[in-house]
Motif scaffolding. Sequence first.
Motif, PDB file in Angstrom:
ATOM      1  N   SER A  51      25.379  25.264 -26.977  1.00 13.19           N
ATOM      2  CA  SER A  51      25.082  25.233 -25.540  1.00 13.19           C
ATOM      3  C   SER A  51      24.038  26.280 -25.177  1.00 13.19           C
ATOM      4  O   SER A  51      23.095  26.010 -24.431  1.00 13.19           O
ATOM      5  CB  SER A  51      26.375  25.469 -24.754  1.00 13.19           C
ATOM      6  OG  SER A  51      26.126  25.435 -23.380  1.00 13.19           O
ATOM      7  N   SER A  52      24.189  27.480 -25.729  1.00 11.02           N
ATOM      8  CA  SER A  52      23.234  28.558 -25.477  1.00 11.02           C
ATOM      9  C   SER A  52      21.835  28.190 -25.976  1.00 11.02           C
ATOM     10  O   SER A  52      20.835  28.405 -25.282  1.00 11.02           O
ATOM     11  CB  SER A  52      23.711  29.844 -26.151  1.00 11.02           C
ATOM     12  OG  SER A  52      22.725  30.842 -26.090  1.00 11.02           O
ATOM     13  N   SER A  54      20.645  25.182 -26.486  1.00 11.41           N
ATOM     14  CA  SER A  54      20.135  24.084 -25.682  1.00 11.41           C
ATOM     15  C   SER A  54      19.559  24.601 -24.363  1.00 11.41           C
ATOM     16  O   SER A  54      18.518  24.124 -23.913  1.00 11.41           O
ATOM     17  CB  SER A  54      21.252  23.076 -25.419  1.00 11.41           C
ATOM     18  OG  SER A  54      20.753  21.956 -24.747  1.00 11.41           O
ATOM     19  N   GLU A  55      20.226  25.585 -23.759  1.00  8.94           N
ATOM     20  CA  GLU A  55      19.725  26.192 -22.523  1.00  8.94           C
ATOM     21  C   GLU A  55      18.376  26.882 -22.736  1.00  8.94           C
ATOM     22  O   GLU A  55      17.584  27.019 -21.809  1.00  8.94           O
ATOM     23  CB  GLU A  55      20.743  27.192 -21.977  1.00  8.94           C
ATOM     24  CG  GLU A  55      21.972  26.530 -21.383  1.00  8.94           C
ATOM     25  CD  GLU A  55      23.060  27.524 -21.019  1.00  8.94           C
ATOM     26  OE1 GLU A  55      22.824  28.752 -21.079  1.00  8.94           O
ATOM     27  OE2 GLU A  55      24.164  27.062 -20.665  1.00  8.94           O
ATOM     28  N   GLN A  56      18.126  27.305 -23.990  1.00 11.12           N
ATOM     29  CA  GLN A  56      16.853  27.949 -24.323  1.00 11.12           C
ATOM     30  C   GLN A  56      15.783  26.928 -24.706  1.00 11.12           C
ATOM     31  O   GLN A  56      14.675  27.304 -25.077  1.00 11.12           O
ATOM     32  CB  GLN A  56      17.057  28.946 -25.474  1.00 11.12           C
ATOM     33  CG  GLN A  56      17.959  30.111 -25.122  1.00 11.12           C
ATOM     34  CD  GLN A  56      18.174  31.024 -26.295  1.00 11.12           C
ATOM     35  OE1 GLN A  56      17.232  31.650 -26.783  1.00 11.12           O
ATOM     36  NE2 GLN A  56      19.414  31.112 -26.775  1.00 11.12           N
ATOM     37  N   ARG A  59      16.312  21.398 -28.996  1.00  8.05           N
ATOM     38  CA  ARG A  59      16.732  19.997 -28.942  1.00  8.05           C
ATOM     39  C   ARG A  59      16.966  19.486 -30.363  1.00  8.05           C
ATOM     40  O   ARG A  59      16.338  19.938 -31.310  1.00  8.05           O
ATOM     41  CB  ARG A  59      15.663  19.124 -28.274  1.00  8.05           C
ATOM     42  CG  ARG A  59      15.342  19.524 -26.833  1.00  8.05           C
ATOM     43  CD  ARG A  59      16.518  19.230 -25.922  1.00  8.05           C
ATOM     44  NE  ARG A  59      16.278  19.562 -24.536  1.00  8.05           N
ATOM     45  CZ  ARG A  59      16.699  20.692 -23.949  1.00  8.05           C
ATOM     46  NH1 ARG A  59      17.330  21.606 -24.645  1.00  8.05           N
ATOM     47  NH2 ARG A  59      16.480  20.911 -22.664  1.00  8.05           N
ATOM     48  N   ALA A  64      19.345  17.352 -25.526  1.00  9.07           N
ATOM     49  CA  ALA A  64      19.990  18.624 -25.225  1.00  9.07           C
ATOM     50  C   ALA A  64      21.458  18.521 -25.627  1.00  9.07           C
ATOM     51  O   ALA A  64      22.013  17.420 -25.719  1.00  9.07           O
ATOM     52  CB  ALA A  64      19.874  18.935 -23.738  1.00  9.07           C
ATOM     53  N   THR A  66      25.297  18.507 -25.098  1.00 13.59           N
ATOM     54  CA  THR A  66      26.220  18.221 -23.994  1.00 13.59           C
ATOM     55  C   THR A  66      27.625  18.588 -24.437  1.00 13.59           C
ATOM     56  O   THR A  66      28.031  18.278 -25.555  1.00 13.59           O
ATOM     57  CB  THR A  66      26.181  16.736 -23.583  1.00 13.59           C
ATOM     58  OG1 THR A  66      26.423  15.933 -24.743  1.00 13.59           O
ATOM     59  CG2 THR A  66      24.847  16.352 -22.989  1.00 13.59           C
TER      60      THR A  66
END
Length: 104
Positions: A51-52, A54-56, A59, A64, A66
Motif C-alpha cells: 500500500s505504501s 502504491s501511494e508512492q 505499479r 495500483a 488495492t
Amino acid sequence: MNKASEVELDALKGVGPVLTKAVMDERKKAPFRDWEDATGRVKGLGPQKASSLSEQGVRVQGSAYTVKAADTKPVASKDASADKAAAKAAKPADAAAKTVPAKN
C-alpha cells in the motif's frame, strides 16, 4: 515494479537493500503478474508495504495496490492504557466480587 531499476527501488521510502534485492531476484525468475503475485513471492512485501509503495506511484502491470478485506487487521486503540483501565473498572476486584454467606 517490473521495470524499476535497483537504484529506483532503493530510493523509495520504506525500501532498503534487502527488499530491493528480494524484488530483483524474484523479478529475474518471472515478471510479477499483479500485486498478489508480488506480495506472495517477495518476503517482506506485505499488504502494508504494498500500500505504501502504491501511494508512492509503484505499479504492477499498470495497477495500483488495492486493499482486500482479508488484508486489513483491526486497528489498536491509540490509548491502550485507557482501554485497560476501562476493562479493569468493568470487573470488580476479587475481594469485593466474592460474597460471603452470612453465618447465623
